[in-house]
Design an enzyme around this catalytic site. Structure first.
Site, PDB file in Angstrom:
ATOM      1  N   TYR A  67      48.570  31.533  46.386  1.00  8.02           N
ATOM      2  CA  TYR A  67      47.610  32.513  46.919  1.00  8.02           C
ATOM      3  C   TYR A  67      47.933  32.819  48.380  1.00  8.02           C
ATOM      4  O   TYR A  67      47.961  33.989  48.784  1.00  8.02           O
ATOM      5  CB  TYR A  67      46.200  31.930  46.781  1.00  8.02           C
ATOM      6  CG  TYR A  67      45.071  32.810  47.257  1.00  8.02           C
ATOM      7  CD1 TYR A  67      44.552  33.812  46.427  1.00  8.02           C
ATOM      8  CD2 TYR A  67      44.499  32.635  48.505  1.00  8.02           C
ATOM      9  CE1 TYR A  67      43.501  34.610  46.847  1.00  8.02           C
ATOM     10  CE2 TYR A  67      43.442  33.430  48.939  1.00  8.02           C
ATOM     11  CZ  TYR A  67      42.942  34.405  48.105  1.00  8.02           C
ATOM     12  OH  TYR A  67      41.903  35.199  48.529  1.00  8.02           O
TER      13      TYR A  67
HETATM   14  N1  LIG Z   1      35.854  35.248  47.649  1.00  7.70           N
HETATM   15  C1  LIG Z   1      36.452  34.913  48.791  1.00  7.70           C
HETATM   16  O1  LIG Z   1      36.042  33.968  49.465  1.00  7.70           O
HETATM   17  C2  LIG Z   1      37.615  35.696  49.296  1.00  7.70           C
HETATM   18  C3  LIG Z   1      38.091  35.473  50.598  1.00  7.70           C
HETATM   19  C4  LIG Z   1      39.161  36.214  51.067  1.00  7.70           C
HETATM   20  C5  LIG Z   1      39.747  37.165  50.247  1.00  7.70           C
HETATM   21  N2  LIG Z   1      39.276  37.360  48.976  1.00  7.70           N
HETATM   22  C6  LIG Z   1      39.927  38.376  48.157  1.00  7.70           C
HETATM   23  O2  LIG Z   1      38.991  39.395  47.845  1.00  7.70           O
HETATM   24  C7  LIG Z   1      39.324  39.983  46.590  1.00  7.70           C
HETATM   25  C8  LIG Z   1      38.118  39.977  45.671  1.00  7.70           C
HETATM   26  O3  LIG Z   1      37.726  38.650  45.468  1.00  7.70           O
HETATM   27  P1  LIG Z   1      36.327  38.246  44.814  1.00  7.70           P
HETATM   28  O4  LIG Z   1      35.922  36.998  45.470  1.00  7.70           O
HETATM   29  O5  LIG Z   1      35.396  39.410  44.805  1.00  7.70           O
HETATM   30  O6  LIG Z   1      36.826  37.895  43.325  1.00  7.70           O
HETATM   31  P2  LIG Z   1      36.102  38.056  41.906  1.00  7.70           P
HETATM   32  O7  LIG Z   1      36.819  37.144  40.997  1.00  7.70           O
HETATM   33  O8  LIG Z   1      34.639  37.937  42.057  1.00  7.70           O
HETATM   34  O9  LIG Z   1      36.441  39.565  41.528  1.00  7.70           O
HETATM   35  C9  LIG Z   1      37.764  39.980  41.339  1.00  7.70           C
HETATM   36  C10 LIG Z   1      37.774  41.207  40.441  1.00  7.70           C
HETATM   37  O10 LIG Z   1      39.143  41.579  40.249  1.00  7.70           O
HETATM   38  C11 LIG Z   1      39.353  41.805  38.859  1.00  7.70           C
HETATM   39  N3  LIG Z   1      40.739  41.553  38.494  1.00  7.70           N
HETATM   40  C12 LIG Z   1      41.377  40.352  38.439  1.00  7.70           C
HETATM   41  N4  LIG Z   1      42.639  40.532  37.994  1.00  7.70           N
HETATM   42  C13 LIG Z   1      42.808  41.853  37.777  1.00  7.70           C
HETATM   43  C14 LIG Z   1      43.880  42.658  37.306  1.00  7.70           C
HETATM   44  N5  LIG Z   1      45.047  42.120  36.950  1.00  7.70           N
HETATM   45  N6  LIG Z   1      43.690  43.986  37.205  1.00  7.70           N
HETATM   46  C15 LIG Z   1      42.513  44.561  37.537  1.00  7.70           C
HETATM   47  N7  LIG Z   1      41.452  43.860  37.976  1.00  7.70           N
HETATM   48  C16 LIG Z   1      41.602  42.523  38.098  1.00  7.70           C
HETATM   49  C17 LIG Z   1      38.405  40.833  38.161  1.00  7.70           C
HETATM   50  O11 LIG Z   1      38.165  41.244  36.824  1.00  7.70           O
HETATM   51  C18 LIG Z   1      37.174  40.921  39.054  1.00  7.70           C
HETATM   52  O12 LIG Z   1      36.298  41.958  38.681  1.00  7.70           O
HETATM   53  C19 LIG Z   1      40.516  39.209  46.074  1.00  7.70           C
HETATM   54  O13 LIG Z   1      41.710  39.891  46.404  1.00  7.70           O
HETATM   55  C20 LIG Z   1      40.433  37.889  46.822  1.00  7.70           C
HETATM   56  O14 LIG Z   1      41.665  37.248  46.933  1.00  7.70           O
HETATM   57  C21 LIG Z   1      38.224  36.647  48.495  1.00  7.70           C
END
Ligand SMILES: NC(=O)c1ccc[n+]([C@@H]2O[C@H](COP(=O)([O-])OP(=O)(O)OC[C@H]3O[C@@H](n4cnc5c(N)ncnc54)[C@H](O)[C@@H]3O)[C@@H](O)[C@H]2O)c1
Length: 246
Positions: free
Chosen positions: A153
């Site tokens: 990641y």
């Molecule tokens: N949650 C955190 O603490 C955090 C911190 C920093 C960055 N992020 C980043 O923010 C983004 C969103 O994270 P989140 O926490 O909302 O995650 P989440 O798992 O709640 O949501 C992610 C969404 O992406 C979709 N998804 C996954 N793989 C996919 C694919 N191959 N094609 C299309 N859609 C796909 C999932 O179905 C889901 O709806 C990510 O890129 C994550 O790395 C999250």
């Protein structure tokens, strides 16, 4: 008054839940018509989510063909795209790198990094042709710091940051601005994939002593995604509660 995105089309990947949903809601509130791309797009609850996307498409962002097909449909239906938010992502395993399976590594790189390249590669020619575009890539503090036990990641998100910087320079004279955001940990369903120790260690690193809220990310993205962001490209906007030191 916050800037208006009236009349603009915004694609938000991974917009069915979590951070992507918060971004979609905020862009919609600013006047954009929002297209949601996600693996599965059934079960959208307009009442709970507070709005109706103009389009919801089942897209695997880790597949170039899937992205290209969906983008062609967006152009056919809506004619133009001003905003692309590459948010879809997965955490992958929480393991030391020597136990991390090559299959899991490939999947994390595919979903978290290749997807950003595929979506940008697909949308950029259209944006260049129109002389306007705003792309916001969702990276992570892990991509700046390197976080133990999530090496895949961390590597993917560092890749997103470097890709954003490189592509932004290529597009600097075309009216197409690319930036990325580096959030610290937010409470979303993604946490279900993490261990309690990992979550506690992440919180301890944030000087503000709390996790980030998805709405705080959405507010920042809504500004980066609009015309008021006009002289910043290739930049990493941190949301770290004081954690980021560079
Ligand atoms: N949650 C955190 O603490 C955090 C911190 C920093 C960055 N992020 C980043 O923010 C983004 C969103 O994270 P989140 O926490 O909302 O995650 P989440 O798992 O709640 O949501 C992610 C969404 O992406 C979709 N998804 C996954 N793989 C996919 C694919 N191959 N094609 C299309 N859609 C796909 C999932 O179905 C889901 O709806 C990510 O890129 C994550 O790395 C999250």
């Amino acid at each position: 008054m916050s800037q208006s995105l009236q009349g603009q089309t915004a694609i938000v990947t991974g917009g069915m839940r979590g951070i992507g949903l918060a971004i979609a809601q905020r862009l919609n509130a600013a006047g954009a018509q929002v297209v949601i791309w996600d693996l599965a797009v059934d079960g959208w609850d307009s009442a709970a989510n507070g709005f109706e996307p103009v389009l919801r498409q089942a897209v695997d962002v880790a597949s170039l063909a899937s992205v290209q097909g969906a983008f062609a449909q967006v152009l056919e239906r809506l004619g133009q795209v001003e905003i692309l938010v590459n948010n879809a992502g997965i955490n992958g395993p929480v393991l030391p790198c020597w136990e991390y399976s090559p299959e899991a590594w490939d999947k994390v790189i595919a979903v978290d990094l290749n997807s950003v390249f595929y979506c940008c590669r697909t949308a950029i020619p259209h944006m260049r042709e129109r002389g306007y575009g705003r792309i916001v890539n969702v990276a992570s503090m892990a991509g700046k710091d390197g976080v133990q036990f999530i090496s895949g990641y961390s590597a993917a998100k560092a890749g997103v940051i470097a890709f954003t910087k490189a592509a932004a320079k290529e597009l600097a004279q075309d009216g197409v601005l690319l930036n990325c955001i580096a959030p610290a940990m937010v409470e979303t369903p993604l946490m279900a994939e993490m261990t309690a120790e990992h979550i506690a260690a992440s919180k301890a690193k944030i000087p503000m002593g709390r996790f980030l809220k998805a709405e705080e990310i959405a507010n920042m993205v809504a500004w980066i995604a609009g015309p008021e962001c006009s002289f910043t490209t290739g930049f990493v906007f941190d949301l770290s509660g004081g954690r980021a030191t560079y």
